[in-house]
Design a protein around this motif. Structure first.
Motif, mmCIF file in Angstrom:
data_model
loop_
_atom_site.group_PDB
_atom_site.id
_atom_site.type_symbol
_atom_site.label_atom_id
_atom_site.label_comp_id
_atom_site.label_asym_id
_atom_site.label_seq_id
_atom_site.Cartn_x
_atom_site.Cartn_y
_atom_site.Cartn_z
ATOM 1 N N SER A 24 -1.280 5.370 6.136
ATOM 2 C CA SER A 24 -2.205 5.305 7.275
ATOM 3 C C SER A 24 -3.460 4.469 7.011
ATOM 4 O O SER A 24 -3.846 3.669 7.875
ATOM 5 N N PRO A 25 -4.147 4.620 5.858
ATOM 6 C CA PRO A 25 -5.328 3.776 5.656
ATOM 7 C C PRO A 25 -5.017 2.276 5.705
ATOM 8 O O PRO A 25 -5.840 1.496 6.200
ATOM 9 N N PHE A 26 -3.849 1.895 5.226
ATOM 10 C CA PHE A 26 -3.493 0.473 5.274
ATOM 11 C C PHE A 26 -3.262 0.020 6.719
ATOM 12 O O PHE A 26 -3.681 -1.065 7.121
ATOM 13 N N ALA A 27 -2.599 0.872 7.526
ATOM 14 C CA ALA A 27 -2.342 0.530 8.918
ATOM 15 C C ALA A 27 -3.638 0.439 9.715
ATOM 16 O O ALA A 27 -3.834 -0.479 10.516
ATOM 17 N N VAL A 28 -4.548 1.383 9.480
ATOM 18 C CA VAL A 28 -5.822 1.370 10.201
ATOM 19 C C VAL A 28 -6.682 0.191 9.743
ATOM 20 O O VAL A 28 -7.374 -0.438 10.556
ATOM 21 N N ALA A 29 -6.609 -0.144 8.460
ATOM 22 C CA ALA A 29 -7.353 -1.312 7.970
ATOM 23 C C ALA A 29 -6.901 -2.579 8.684
ATOM 24 O O ALA A 29 -7.724 -3.423 9.062
ATOM 25 N N ASP A 30 -5.605 -2.715 8.890
ATOM 26 C CA ASP A 30 -5.078 -3.873 9.627
ATOM 27 C C ASP A 30 -5.747 -3.993 10.992
ATOM 28 O O ASP A 30 -6.102 -5.091 11.435
ATOM 29 N N LYS A 31 -5.899 -2.853 11.661
ATOM 30 C CA LYS A 31 -6.480 -2.836 13.002
ATOM 31 C C LYS A 31 -7.903 -3.385 12.994
ATOM 32 O O LYS A 31 -8.290 -4.167 13.869
ATOM 33 N N TYR A 32 -8.684 -2.989 11.972
ATOM 34 C CA TYR A 32 -10.088 -3.371 11.961
ATOM 35 C C TYR A 32 -10.346 -4.722 11.298
ATOM 36 O O TYR A 32 -11.359 -5.361 11.586
ATOM 37 N N VAL A 33 -9.463 -5.144 10.419
ATOM 38 C CA VAL A 33 -9.639 -6.468 9.809
ATOM 39 C C VAL A 33 -9.450 -7.557 10.857
ATOM 40 O O VAL A 33 -10.096 -8.603 10.820
ATOM 41 N N GLY A 34 -8.568 -7.282 11.820
ATOM 42 C CA GLY A 34 -8.363 -8.245 12.899
ATOM 43 C C GLY A 34 -7.232 -9.210 12.653
ATOM 44 O O GLY A 34 -6.889 -10.017 13.522
ATOM 45 N N GLU A 35 -6.645 -9.150 11.475
ATOM 46 C CA GLU A 35 -5.478 -9.956 11.144
ATOM 47 C C GLU A 35 -4.689 -9.208 10.092
ATOM 48 O O GLU A 35 -5.208 -8.285 9.459
ATOM 49 N N PRO A 36 -3.407 -9.544 9.916
ATOM 50 C CA PRO A 36 -2.593 -8.780 8.955
ATOM 51 C C PRO A 36 -3.218 -8.783 7.562
ATOM 52 O O PRO A 36 -3.517 -9.826 6.990
ATOM 53 N N ALA A 37 -3.459 -7.592 7.045
ATOM 54 C CA ALA A 37 -3.999 -7.445 5.701
ATOM 55 C C ALA A 37 -2.991 -6.790 4.767
ATOM 56 O O ALA A 37 -3.032 -7.014 3.562
ATOM 57 N N TYR A 38 -2.087 -5.976 5.340
ATOM 58 C CA TYR A 38 -1.116 -5.243 4.538
ATOM 59 C C TYR A 38 0.281 -5.331 5.158
ATOM 60 O O TYR A 38 0.440 -5.284 6.379
ATOM 61 N N ASP A 39 1.258 -5.442 4.306
ATOM 62 C CA ASP A 39 2.674 -5.398 4.690
ATOM 63 C C ASP A 39 3.276 -4.222 3.930
ATOM 64 O O ASP A 39 3.515 -4.309 2.730
ATOM 65 N N VAL A 40 3.466 -3.097 4.621
ATOM 66 C CA VAL A 40 3.890 -1.862 3.970
ATOM 67 C C VAL A 40 5.401 -1.695 4.098
ATOM 68 O O VAL A 40 5.959 -1.770 5.194
ATOM 69 N N ARG A 41 6.064 -1.453 2.983
ATOM 70 C CA ARG A 41 7.507 -1.212 2.957
ATOM 71 C C ARG A 41 7.775 0.157 2.328
ATOM 72 O O ARG A 41 7.106 0.539 1.363
ATOM 73 N N VAL A 42 8.763 0.873 2.860
ATOM 74 C CA VAL A 42 9.193 2.146 2.284
ATOM 75 C C VAL A 42 10.442 1.871 1.454
ATOM 76 O O VAL A 42 11.440 1.347 1.957
ATOM 77 N N LEU A 43 10.389 2.228 0.172
ATOM 78 C CA LEU A 43 11.424 1.877 -0.794
ATOM 79 C C LEU A 43 12.087 3.120 -1.361
ATOM 80 O O LEU A 43 11.524 4.208 -1.339
ATOM 81 N N SER A 44 13.287 2.939 -1.894
ATOM 82 C CA SER A 44 13.941 3.995 -2.677
ATOM 83 C C SER A 44 14.850 3.331 -3.692
ATOM 84 O O SER A 44 15.138 2.126 -3.609
ATOM 85 N N GLU A 45 15.297 4.106 -4.635
ATOM 86 C CA GLU A 45 16.141 3.551 -5.695
ATOM 87 C C GLU A 45 17.458 3.038 -5.145
ATOM 88 O O GLU A 45 17.971 2.009 -5.592
ATOM 89 N N THR A 46 18.032 3.708 -4.154
ATOM 90 C CA THR A 46 19.357 3.338 -3.632
ATOM 91 C C THR A 46 19.298 2.618 -2.306
ATOM 92 O O THR A 46 20.284 1.999 -1.890
ATOM 93 N N GLY A 47 18.150 2.667 -1.613
ATOM 94 C CA GLY A 47 18.071 2.115 -0.277
ATOM 95 C C GLY A 47 18.745 3.025 0.736
ATOM 96 O O GLY A 47 19.362 4.030 0.389
ATOM 97 N N GLY A 48 18.613 2.700 2.011
ATOM 98 C CA GLY A 48 19.232 3.503 3.052
ATOM 99 C C GLY A 48 18.455 4.770 3.337
ATOM 100 O O GLY A 48 17.259 4.881 3.022
ATOM 101 N N LEU A 49 19.147 5.747 3.920
ATOM 102 C CA LEU A 49 18.496 6.987 4.292
ATOM 103 C C LEU A 49 18.230 7.863 3.070
ATOM 104 O O LEU A 49 19.117 8.065 2.244
ATOM 105 N N VAL A 50 16.998 8.371 2.975
ATOM 106 C CA VAL A 50 16.623 9.291 1.898
ATOM 107 C C VAL A 50 16.161 10.585 2.553
ATOM 108 O O VAL A 50 15.271 10.574 3.416
ATOM 109 N N ARG A 51 16.749 11.691 2.149
ATOM 110 C CA ARG A 51 16.457 12.986 2.743
ATOM 111 C C ARG A 51 15.161 13.553 2.179
ATOM 112 O O ARG A 51 14.923 13.519 0.969
ATOM 113 N N SER A 52 14.325 14.073 3.061
ATOM 114 C CA SER A 52 13.076 14.696 2.646
ATOM 115 C C SER A 52 13.316 16.145 2.259
ATOM 116 O O SER A 52 14.380 16.716 2.517
#
Length: 318
Positions: A24-52
């Motif tokens: 969330s802080p990275f997403a909100v920072a993007d909003k206030y910087v006024g241009e893309p500042a962060y590119d956030v990716r969700v990763l896992s060892e195997t890729g695909g769906l990961v169960r919480s």
């Protein structure tokens, strides 16, 4: 502007959903910087769906070259994780190639398993501190911080503290003013992470009735006052004897012990987050003088105020 920073949030099977909030802080920072500042990716060892840990799954990208990321954050679940050797090898490589690497809550165990916390300061959830200390004696664990930044390796005390950690990264990247704006956007304190204990003394005195809870809140807001048993009993509308009996039954300690713990907590925060003279801090926290504060710190913290201020180090400057 430093350009777009790629952030990888690495989640493990049965991860805690709260770990996703670190983005969330990275997403909100993007909003206030006024241009893309962060590119956030969700990763896992195997890729695909990961169960919480609570059931729902999250789609992820498979781990790729860690040098493609500015920062990688590792989120685990609510039990001590057992990472694979492949994941540990990946993180060892990431420590050499990324600008920042962070373990959120029990993610610190994963970084420690990879040997990345040897000789470093770190934190993790206070409930798991004994296991951490036993398993990783070469790490300098500090459970009095909700996040610790030691060079390019950061750790947070809990999943919610991961949000503070991410906000600290935004401040390092873009400065104090933007971090303050982001904190306001998230309705949170910008400086909660600096030196506060992982949990408030009020949580330790978890009273079950509104009557005792109101007394605790009153005491916390009026630490400068004497706060005698008679004063607090009046707030509770009880006789001193009835109040003392009820207070101890609900909190497990005497009113005097509870007030002392809250005063020490308040003074500790001022020691770590300000450069006020110790005498002024003693007065602000309700101690009659610095000597009484020193004795209270020895009882509650096992250390003296000056040592706690030295351990906090210099105030952050942006």
């Amino acid at each position: 502007m430093a350009g777009v920073r790629r952030i990888g949030l690495l989640i493990c099977p049965n991860f805690d959903f709260m770990g996703l909030a670190v983005t969330s802080p990275f997403a909100v920072a993007d909003k206030y910087v006024g241009e893309p500042a962060y590119d956030v990716r969700v990763l896992s060892e195997t890729g695909g769906l990961v169960r919480s840990g609570v059931g729902p799954s999250v789609d992820t990208e498979r781990l790729s070259d860690p040098s493609a990321f500015d920062t990688i954050l590792v989120a685990a679940g609510i039990e001590i994780p057992a990472p694979s050797s492949a994941l540990l090898g990946y993180l060892q490589e990431a420590a050499r190639s990324t600008r920042l690497l962070a373990g959120l809550c029990l993610g610190a165990f994963i970084l420690a398993d990879a040997g990345l916390l040897n000789g470093r300061r770190a934190t993790t959830h206070w409930r798991y501190a004994p296991q951490f200390i036993e398993r990783y004696p070469e790490c300098h664990l500090d459970i009095n911080k909700i996040y610790v930044a030691d060079g390019n390796i950061w750790t947070s005390a809990g999943m919610s503290a991961g949000i503070d950690l991410a906000l600290g990264m935004v401040e390092r990247h873009h400065g104090r003013e933007l971090a303050h704006t982001v904190a306001r956007g998230l309705v949170m304190e910008r400086r909660r992470a600096g030196g506060q204990a992982q949990h408030s003394a009020l949580l330790d005195f978890d009273a079950s009735t509104d009557r005792i809870q109101s007394v605790l809140a009153y005491a916390r807001q009026n630490l400068r006052l004497p706060l005698t048993t008679e004063d607090l009993a009046a707030v509770a509308c009880l006789s001193p004897r009835q109040f003392t009996r009820a207070f101890r039954a609900e909190t497990g300690v005497s009113p005097a012990k509870a007030v002392e713990a809250m005063r020490v907590e308040a003074a500790k925060h001022l020691l770590e987050q300000s450069r006020l003279p110790i005498e002024e801090i003693a007065n602000a926290a309700g101690f009659a003088n610095r000597e009484r504060m020193r004795r209270a710190f020895l009882r509650v913290q096992g250390d003296v105020p000056r040592a706690i201020r030295r351990a906090a180090g210099p105030l952050a400057v942006v």
